[in-house]
Design a protein around this motif. Structure first.
Motif, PDB file in Angstrom:
ATOM      1  N   ALA A 190      31.944  55.314  13.832  1.00 42.31           N
ATOM      2  CA  ALA A 190      32.400  54.831  15.161  1.00 42.31           C
ATOM      3  C   ALA A 190      31.631  55.896  16.271  1.00 42.31           C
ATOM      4  O   ALA A 190      31.498  56.999  16.059  1.00 42.31           O
ATOM      5  CB  ALA A 190      33.964  54.686  15.525  1.00 42.31           C
ATOM      6  N   HIS A 191      30.755  55.286  17.194  1.00 43.26           N
ATOM      7  CA  HIS A 191      30.564  56.291  18.417  1.00 43.26           C
ATOM      8  C   HIS A 191      31.169  56.091  19.642  1.00 43.26           C
ATOM      9  O   HIS A 191      31.093  55.007  20.009  1.00 43.26           O
ATOM     10  CB  HIS A 191      29.091  55.797  18.428  1.00 43.26           C
ATOM     11  CG  HIS A 191      27.984  55.937  17.170  1.00 43.26           C
ATOM     12  ND1 HIS A 191      26.839  55.749  17.065  1.00 43.26           N
ATOM     13  CD2 HIS A 191      28.325  56.503  15.854  1.00 43.26           C
ATOM     14  CE1 HIS A 191      26.587  55.863  15.595  1.00 43.26           C
ATOM     15  NE2 HIS A 191      27.284  56.661  15.116  1.00 43.26           N
ATOM     16  N   LEU A 192      31.327  57.042  20.139  1.00 38.77           N
ATOM     17  CA  LEU A 192      32.307  57.093  21.399  1.00 38.77           C
ATOM     18  C   LEU A 192      31.493  57.702  22.259  1.00 38.77           C
ATOM     19  O   LEU A 192      31.101  58.761  22.304  1.00 38.77           O
ATOM     20  CB  LEU A 192      33.350  57.938  21.073  1.00 38.77           C
ATOM     21  CG  LEU A 192      34.539  57.469  20.096  1.00 38.77           C
ATOM     22  CD1 LEU A 192      35.231  58.914  19.402  1.00 38.77           C
ATOM     23  CD2 LEU A 192      35.501  56.767  20.688  1.00 38.77           C
ATOM     24  N   ALA A 193      30.958  56.875  23.406  1.00 34.74           N
ATOM     25  CA  ALA A 193      29.917  57.142  24.219  1.00 34.74           C
ATOM     26  C   ALA A 193      30.791  57.946  25.258  1.00 34.74           C
ATOM     27  O   ALA A 193      31.975  57.748  25.649  1.00 34.74           O
ATOM     28  CB  ALA A 193      29.415  55.965  24.774  1.00 34.74           C
ATOM     29  N   VAL A 194      30.004  59.174  25.721  1.00 34.11           N
ATOM     30  CA  VAL A 194      30.655  60.115  26.807  1.00 34.11           C
ATOM     31  C   VAL A 194      29.674  60.319  27.880  1.00 34.11           C
ATOM     32  O   VAL A 194      28.653  60.303  27.656  1.00 34.11           O
ATOM     33  CB  VAL A 194      31.335  61.257  26.372  1.00 34.11           C
ATOM     34  CG1 VAL A 194      32.470  61.168  25.334  1.00 34.11           C
ATOM     35  CG2 VAL A 194      30.161  61.931  25.585  1.00 34.11           C
ATOM     36  N   LEU A 252      28.337  63.064  30.525  1.00 33.21           N
ATOM     37  CA  LEU A 252      28.235  64.602  30.591  1.00 33.21           C
ATOM     38  C   LEU A 252      28.164  64.732  32.288  1.00 33.21           C
ATOM     39  O   LEU A 252      27.611  64.020  32.917  1.00 33.21           O
ATOM     40  CB  LEU A 252      27.370  65.385  29.925  1.00 33.21           C
ATOM     41  CG  LEU A 252      27.215  64.890  28.502  1.00 33.21           C
ATOM     42  CD1 LEU A 252      26.136  65.669  27.957  1.00 33.21           C
ATOM     43  CD2 LEU A 252      28.657  65.233  27.851  1.00 33.21           C
ATOM     44  N   ARG A 306      39.460  54.503  24.570  1.00 31.91           N
ATOM     45  CA  ARG A 306      38.535  53.011  24.406  1.00 31.91           C
ATOM     46  C   ARG A 306      39.420  51.853  23.942  1.00 31.91           C
ATOM     47  O   ARG A 306      39.159  50.920  24.119  1.00 31.91           O
ATOM     48  CB  ARG A 306      37.654  53.488  23.422  1.00 31.91           C
ATOM     49  CG  ARG A 306      36.344  54.045  23.754  1.00 31.91           C
ATOM     50  CD  ARG A 306      35.488  53.458  24.453  1.00 31.91           C
ATOM     51  NE  ARG A 306      34.845  52.399  23.433  1.00 31.91           N
ATOM     52  CZ  ARG A 306      33.590  52.535  22.629  1.00 31.91           C
ATOM     53  NH1 ARG A 306      33.197  53.554  22.755  1.00 31.91           N
ATOM     54  NH2 ARG A 306      33.537  51.762  21.918  1.00 31.91           N
TER      55      ARG A 306
END
Lengths: 137, 137
Positions: free
Chosen positions: A41-45, A47, A123
């Motif tokens: 799973a890719h958790l977009a953050v 910065l 999420r």
């Protein structure tokens, strides 16, 4: 006559066994190198950007603030369990989760798994604007 | 009598080869899909809610962060300086929307992750994701 017949049969059999050797070798190679499909799973953050002035204008007045420390998680400065955080946030995000910004302050001493846990629960309730900043401690 | 014996021994091999070839073709076809070099030593943190990624952007640059905090791209060790150079070059060539995926071990201390995030932030690339292991398939 009998001798000649036997010779013909032997010639026809010969290449089979070596071919099977090769084929089995290939088969074993592919079975061994085949690995499980990793489901990631890719958790977009988001910065922090270098030009702070521009960023402050974009942000809504009161972002949700979650602090991730090595051994505990805080919502708006109060220590609570992750389940409680979900309970507290769910009514707030119900209407427009896309517009709400979450500021996740992470202690340098925390583990990545602590941060991932918080990102994951944000999420799960529909929050997508997740700003990760480093807490100087 | 002798001939019957030989026939009986030969029979199962043909169907066996059929099956073995079928398996080989299956493995060849499915094996060639995975092209990425995956750092197997990294144990990602668990994400319980986020669905696994179906298809990722082919431009994605994956940065692996080990438990000890060292970073690598496709198993090539990266110093912060080398990382900075690569990311800056990426931004110049592909624009600042090239996705960056941080595959950090769950046990890595956040300080080490934040160092990599700082480098990514400085390079101007803004699409950053943290990888996690999705539960189930």
């Amino acid at each position: 006559m009998a001798g000649k017949r036997k010779r013909v049969q032997e010639q026809a059999e010969v290449p089979m066994s070596s071919m099977i050797d090769v084929v089995f070798l290939l088969l074993i190679y592919f079975i061994v190198t085949q690995k499980d499909e990793v489901s990631e799973a890719h958790l977009a953050v988001n910065l922090p950007t270098p030009n702070v002035a521009q960023k402050q204008q974009e942000d809504p007045p009161r972002p949700i603030e979650i602090t991730v420390l090595a051994d505990k998680v805080q919502l708006q400065g109060r220590t609570m369990t992750t389940d409680r955080i979900v309970e507290m946030l769910e009514p707030r995000v119900k209407d427009s989760p896309e517009e709400l910004t979450v500021m996740i302050k992470t202690s340098t001493k925390a583990h990545t798994s602590n941060l991932v846990e918080v990102l994951d629960l944000c999420r799960s309730i529909g929050l997508t604007q997740l700003n990760v900043v480093t807490l100087d401690d | 009598m002798k001939r019957r014996n030989q026939e009986e021994m030969q029979t199962p091999i043909a169907s066996l080869i059929d099956v073995v070839f079928l398996l080989i073709i299956f493995f060849v076809v499915t094996a060639s899909v995975e092209k990425d070099i995956i750092d197997e030593s990294i144990m990602l943190a668990q994400a319980k809610h986020v669905p696994p990624v179906e298809q990722k952007d082919p431009r994605t640059i994956t940065i692996n962060i080990e438990v000890d905090g060292s970073a690598n791209i496709a198993l090539q060790p990266m110093s912060p300086k080398a990382l900075q150079n690569i990311l800056t070059a990426t931004r110049e060539k592909g624009g600042n929307s090239v996705p960056i995926l941080l595959r950090s071990d769950g046990r890595t201390i956040y300080r080490d992750v934040s160092k990599v995030m700082d480098v990514v932030g400085k390079s101007g690339l803004y699409r950053v994701s943290l990888a996690a292991e999705a539960e189930g398939k």
